[in-house]
Structures are given as C-alpha cells and as structure tokens.
Write a protein that holds these residues in place. Structure first.
Motif, PDB file in Angstrom:
ATOM      1  N   UNK A   1      36.189  38.141  31.580  1.00  0.00           N
ATOM      2  CA  UNK A   1      35.194  38.993  31.987  1.00  0.00           C
ATOM      3  C   UNK A   1      35.163  40.710  31.248  1.00  0.00           C
ATOM      4  N   UNK A   2      37.190  40.807  31.508  1.00  0.00           N
ATOM      5  CA  UNK A   2      37.071  41.868  30.574  1.00  0.00           C
ATOM      6  C   UNK A   2      35.984  42.513  29.398  1.00  0.00           C
ATOM      7  N   UNK A   3      35.310  41.539  28.948  1.00  0.00           N
ATOM      8  CA  UNK A   3      35.224  42.699  27.564  1.00  0.00           C
ATOM      9  C   UNK A   3      34.380  42.438  27.692  1.00  0.00           C
ATOM     10  N   UNK A   4      33.185  42.289  28.170  1.00  0.00           N
ATOM     11  CA  UNK A   4      31.163  43.493  28.387  1.00  0.00           C
ATOM     12  C   UNK A   4      31.882  44.949  28.748  1.00  0.00           C
ATOM     13  N   UNK A   5      33.298  44.089  30.065  1.00  0.00           N
ATOM     14  CA  UNK A   5      33.447  46.300  31.191  1.00  0.00           C
ATOM     15  C   UNK A   5      33.899  46.942  30.042  1.00  0.00           C
ATOM     16  N   UNK A   6      34.881  46.355  29.060  1.00  0.00           N
ATOM     17  CA  UNK A   6      35.310  47.200  28.336  1.00  0.00           C
ATOM     18  C   UNK A   6      34.515  47.791  27.368  1.00  0.00           C
ATOM     19  N   UNK A   7      33.722  46.939  26.729  1.00  0.00           N
ATOM     20  CA  UNK A   7      32.161  47.333  25.563  1.00  0.00           C
ATOM     21  C   UNK A   7      32.325  48.362  26.580  1.00  0.00           C
ATOM     22  N   UNK A   8      31.780  48.387  27.705  1.00  0.00           N
ATOM     23  CA  UNK A   8      30.416  49.348  27.867  1.00  0.00           C
ATOM     24  C   UNK A   8      31.586  50.773  28.985  1.00  0.00           C
ATOM     25  N   UNK A   9      32.741  50.714  28.548  1.00  0.00           N
ATOM     26  CA  UNK A   9      33.755  51.556  29.126  1.00  0.00           C
ATOM     27  C   UNK A   9      33.575  52.588  27.919  1.00  0.00           C
ATOM     28  N   UNK A  10      33.913  51.480  26.941  1.00  0.00           N
ATOM     29  CA  UNK A  10      33.866  52.363  24.884  1.00  0.00           C
ATOM     30  C   UNK A  10      33.129  53.350  25.073  1.00  0.00           C
ATOM     31  N   UNK A  11      31.166  52.471  25.164  1.00  0.00           N
ATOM     32  CA  UNK A  11      31.023  53.458  24.839  1.00  0.00           C
ATOM     33  C   UNK A  11      30.630  55.009  25.837  1.00  0.00           C
TER      34      UNK A  11
ATOM     35  N   UNK B   1      32.206  42.135  38.863  1.00  0.00           N
ATOM     36  CA  UNK B   1      32.650  40.477  38.082  1.00  0.00           C
ATOM     37  C   UNK B   1      33.959  40.466  37.274  1.00  0.00           C
ATOM     38  N   UNK B   2      34.721  41.591  37.301  1.00  0.00           N
ATOM     39  CA  UNK B   2      36.219  41.257  36.623  1.00  0.00           C
ATOM     40  C   UNK B   2      37.035  39.869  37.791  1.00  0.00           C
ATOM     41  N   UNK B   3      37.740  40.947  38.881  1.00  0.00           N
ATOM     42  CA  UNK B   3      38.047  39.967  39.345  1.00  0.00           C
ATOM     43  C   UNK B   3      37.360  38.119  39.836  1.00  0.00           C
ATOM     44  N   UNK B   4      35.839  38.332  40.262  1.00  0.00           N
ATOM     45  CA  UNK B   4      35.059  37.425  40.938  1.00  0.00           C
ATOM     46  C   UNK B   4      35.292  36.904  39.420  1.00  0.00           C
ATOM     47  N   UNK B   5      35.409  36.675  38.834  1.00  0.00           N
ATOM     48  CA  UNK B   5      35.875  35.769  37.036  1.00  0.00           C
ATOM     49  C   UNK B   5      36.986  35.548  37.238  1.00  0.00           C
ATOM     50  N   UNK B   6      38.058  36.178  37.584  1.00  0.00           N
ATOM     51  CA  UNK B   6      39.437  35.718  37.204  1.00  0.00           C
ATOM     52  C   UNK B   6      39.484  34.482  38.588  1.00  0.00           C
ATOM     53  N   UNK B   7      39.159  34.922  39.699  1.00  0.00           N
ATOM     54  CA  UNK B   7      39.398  33.955  40.819  1.00  0.00           C
ATOM     55  C   UNK B   7      38.473  33.066  40.925  1.00  0.00           C
ATOM     56  N   UNK B   8      37.314  33.057  40.332  1.00  0.00           N
ATOM     57  CA  UNK B   8      36.743  31.568  40.080  1.00  0.00           C
ATOM     58  C   UNK B   8      37.439  30.881  38.924  1.00  0.00           C
ATOM     59  N   UNK B   9      37.770  31.385  38.140  1.00  0.00           N
ATOM     60  CA  UNK B   9      38.759  30.826  36.532  1.00  0.00           C
ATOM     61  C   UNK B   9      39.377  29.856  37.398  1.00  0.00           C
ATOM     62  N   UNK B  10      41.034  30.768  37.791  1.00  0.00           N
ATOM     63  CA  UNK B  10      41.500  30.327  38.969  1.00  0.00           C
ATOM     64  C   UNK B  10      41.418  29.304  39.204  1.00  0.00           C
ATOM     65  N   UNK B  11      40.335  29.140  40.455  1.00  0.00           N
ATOM     66  CA  UNK B  11      39.740  27.960  41.579  1.00  0.00           C
ATOM     67  C   UNK B  11      39.772  26.529  40.332  1.00  0.00           C
ATOM     68  N   UNK B  12      38.914  26.710  39.366  1.00  0.00           N
ATOM     69  CA  UNK B  12      38.359  26.095  38.302  1.00  0.00           C
ATOM     70  C   UNK B  12      39.540  25.314  37.737  1.00  0.00           C
ATOM     71  N   UNK B  13      39.854  25.993  37.260  1.00  0.00           N
ATOM     72  CA  UNK B  13      41.561  25.201  36.835  1.00  0.00           C
ATOM     73  C   UNK B  13      42.809  24.316  37.966  1.00  0.00           C
ATOM     74  N   UNK B  14      43.067  25.227  39.119  1.00  0.00           N
ATOM     75  CA  UNK B  14      43.682  24.350  40.536  1.00  0.00           C
ATOM     76  C   UNK B  14      42.919  23.039  40.959  1.00  0.00           C
TER      77      UNK B  14
END
Length: 403
Positions: free
Chosen positions: A149-159, A267-280
């Motif tokens: 989820x960092x990818x789109x955020x950093x893509x926009x930030x680079x612009x 979306x970054x912290x939300x995706x990290x939380x959801x991803x770790x939840x799905x793993x656990x």
C-alpha cells in the motif's frame, strides 16, 4: 541444539519484505509522476491545444503495449527460471528511455518512445511482481499486501517532489524520476538476499489426500473481482474533480489533490492492519470482500450526496476501502495462482485488470452521465463493487484433507 524451521513454517526476512516494498514503490514512481504530470507538460509544449488528442493516443497505445509486455516478460522470467536479471535490465532500459523523452521533437517520436518505454518498464515490473510469489510464504502475504500500500502513496508523493518550484526544470525532472526509481529498486537486488522457499517454486505435485486450498475457479473470481473494483476506481480517478466542481464550483484541483493524498496516507496503516489480521486469522479473502463491500457503500453515499460534505465523505469511504482492497489483492493473488512455473505469465494476465478498465470506463461514462448524471454512474459502479463482494464471499474452498 536448534533445529531448522520446517519449510511450511519458515518466514521470509523482514529486511527482504521492506526492501521489496521499497522496490514496488519504485515501480509506481517509475510511471505515476511521468504519466500524470511530466508527460502532459511535454505534450502541451509540443502541440499546445492538441495535447488532449495526443495524450489520448499515447494512453491507448501505452495501455495495449503495457498489457502485452507484462504478460510477455512475465512468461520469459518463468521460462528462464530467474527474475533479477530481467528486473535490472528493465530498470536500466526504462530509466534511459525516460530521460530520452526530452529529446523528442514531434508527436510521432513521443508516441513511439513512450511505447518502447512501456516495453522496458514492464520488463522490470512483471518479474518484480512474480518474485514475491517465489519467496514470500502464504502466512506473510497479508503483511506483504499491507506493505504494497506504500506504492501508490509514494508514487503520488514523488510527483509532488519532482514538481516542487525551483527544484528542477522540465527536462531535469525526468532525470530526477529516473534517479529515484533506481535508488528504490536496486537495494532489494543488491541487499535483499531472500531466504529460498523451494516449496513455492517447485512444480505442483499434490497427493490425492492434499487438495489445493483454493480450486481453480478461485483464480477467475479473483480476476473478475479486481476488474470490477478497478473499473470503479478508474472512473473516480478520471472524473472526481469534474463531479465535485459540479456540486460546488469553488472546489479546486488543489482540494482534490489533498483528498487523494489523505486517502493514500490513511490507507497505508489500514492496509497494514488488515493484512496482519488476515495472516493471524488465516482469512486471506475476507478483508478483500470487506474492501469491495464498503467501497460499494461509499459509491451509494456519493450517488445520494446533495452537498460537498456528503460527496467528500462518500469518496473517503470508497477511496480508503478500495485502496486497501487493491493492495491486499495484489499479494493474495499469489496465493491462488495454480502453477509456480507460470506465475509470471499468470500475473501478467491479472495485470489486464489494471489496463482494461481504462478502455471500458469512458464508454460507461458517456452512456450514463448524459442521461442519468453522475448519480446513475455511481449506482452502476456500486453494483459492480457489490458483485465483486459476492464473488469473494462465495469463493469455494477445497475440502480439508481426510485422515
């Protein structure tokens, strides 16, 4: 004396996962600022008021080229049994071609160079995506999705970075983007050193009493669910500003950019939380279904909105949920692909869900908005997202193996 962890329980190193996430973000940086900011400026310098037509031709030719090149280089990286040489070659060629855009002098040259650049870019992107499937076990794919989820955020930030006033001129911005991409992709090549995961790359030979966790139909459901959500995402990306200014004429492009930045950041912290939840919890598909379902709710709120506050609120609901969906979907797709030997090619076919919506979305808009307004379009898109939710919630699983 400590014993080696069984292959099925082995985890990939955090160093590799974070460096891989940086490289994936470098992939976004390689095209987001160029296609959204630098290329339009170059087209305007070249043809003035004809820039819209020129950009349309470039977008169409680029989408077709990217789709075919992604499948082709994914397949080549499968056939050669290696990913990193293709990634490095694509990185070098795409950066050289990106910098060469400043040498183009007419529309034909610009279109041709962008098409060749798309080939080189996907020489890097396709093997890079497949590499994660080779070395990241299922129990970490949710966390991987959160990192992506960092990818789109950093893509926009680079612009925003490369267009800072006084930092660089139009030509120097291309060089700056190329340098950023190299600085983000090369570390995982040089220092990633992933733990080998032979069970993720060996040919699938399943015993009679150990069926795959997801049957083959799961691949089609995952593909179609992403396509449906991406159609909605593409429509909002293209027409959000027009819709918002139709509700409130004082709303500006700067206001829209801030909303996009807010969605990407949250979306970054939300995706990290959801991803770790799905793993656990070992529930890889449920967060995807929730993301599509909440996205459908956000579209309904937007369709019913009468004022700017409700419109922005609906988009925030939609944008956050679908950003999490897309990040986690990218990693969980690796879980359902049936054959490690064709992983790169299959991911290339999944990449069509990123390019095909740009060909479908304009026709939906032209057919619905003149007759029913944007509310009609949003209700249809909500239906597509709801269908994606149903596809994911009803995804069949293979029965547990019998003892």
């Amino acid at each position: 004396m400590a014993t080696a962890e069984p292959a099925a329980e082995q985890r990939q190193t955090l160093r590799f996962l974070w460096l891989y996430a940086l490289a994936a973000a470098g992939g976004a940086v390689s095209y987001v600022p160029f296609l959204t900011l630098l290329l339009p400026v170059r087209a305007t310098e070249m043809v003035g008021d004809g820039n819209i037509d020129l950009l349309a031709y470039i977008a169409f030719a680029g989408a077709i080229t990217a789709s075919l090149a992604n499948i082709g280089f994914g397949w080549l990286s499968d056939a050669t049994g290696t990913r990193r040489p293709w990634i490095v070659a694509g990185l070098v060629l795409s950066c050289v071609l990106l910098v060469s855009v400043r040498t183009t002098s007419n529309p034909s040259e610009l279109i041709g160079l962008v098409v060749v650049w798309q080939v080189a870019l996907n020489m890097m992107l396709a093997p890079l995506a497949a590499w994660a499937g080779d070395v990241v076990p299922d129990r970490q794919k949710g966390f991987l999705g959160g990192l992506l989820s960092f990818a789109p955020a950093l893509g926009a930030a680079s612009g925003a970075l490369v267009t800072l006033p006084g930092l660089a001129g139009p030509d120097e911005r291309l060089v700056l983007v190329a340098a950023l991409v190299a600085g983000m992709v090369l570390p995982v090549i040089l220092f990633g050193r992933p733990i080998p995961m032979p069970d993720l790359t060996e040919p699938v030979t399943r015993l009679k009493n150990t069926p795959p966790r997801f049957p083959r139909g799961a691949v089609a459901r995952m593909w179609l669910a992403r396509l449906l959500v991406q159609i909605a995402e593409a429509a909002l990306f293209a027409y959000l500003l027009i819709w918002l200014t139709g509700i409130d004429a004082s709303f500006t492009d700067s206001d829209t950019a801030r909303i996009f930045a807010l969605v990407l950041g949250l979306s970054v912290p939300l995706a990290l939380f959801a991803g770790r939840w799905s793993d656990r919890r070992d529930r890889p598909i449920l967060p995807l279904a929730w993301g599509a379902g909440v996205g459908a709710l956000g579209l309904v709120i937007m369709a019913l909105a009468q004022g700017i506050e409700g419109a922005i609120g609906g988009y925030l609901v939609f944008g956050l949920s679908t950003s999490v969906f897309l990040a986690l979907h990218s990693s969980q797709t690796l879980r359902v692909l049936p054959k490690p030997a064709t992983r790169g090619r299959d991911l290339g076919l999944f990449n069509l869900t990123n390019t095909v919506p740009s060909l479908i979305m304009p026709w939906l808009t032209l057919a619905l908005v003149p007759l029913f307004g944007f509310s009609g379009l949003f209700f249809l898109l909500a239906g597509l997202a709801a269908l994606a939710t149903v596809l994911l919630l009803t995804m069949p699983k293979s029965p547990a193996p019998s003892n």
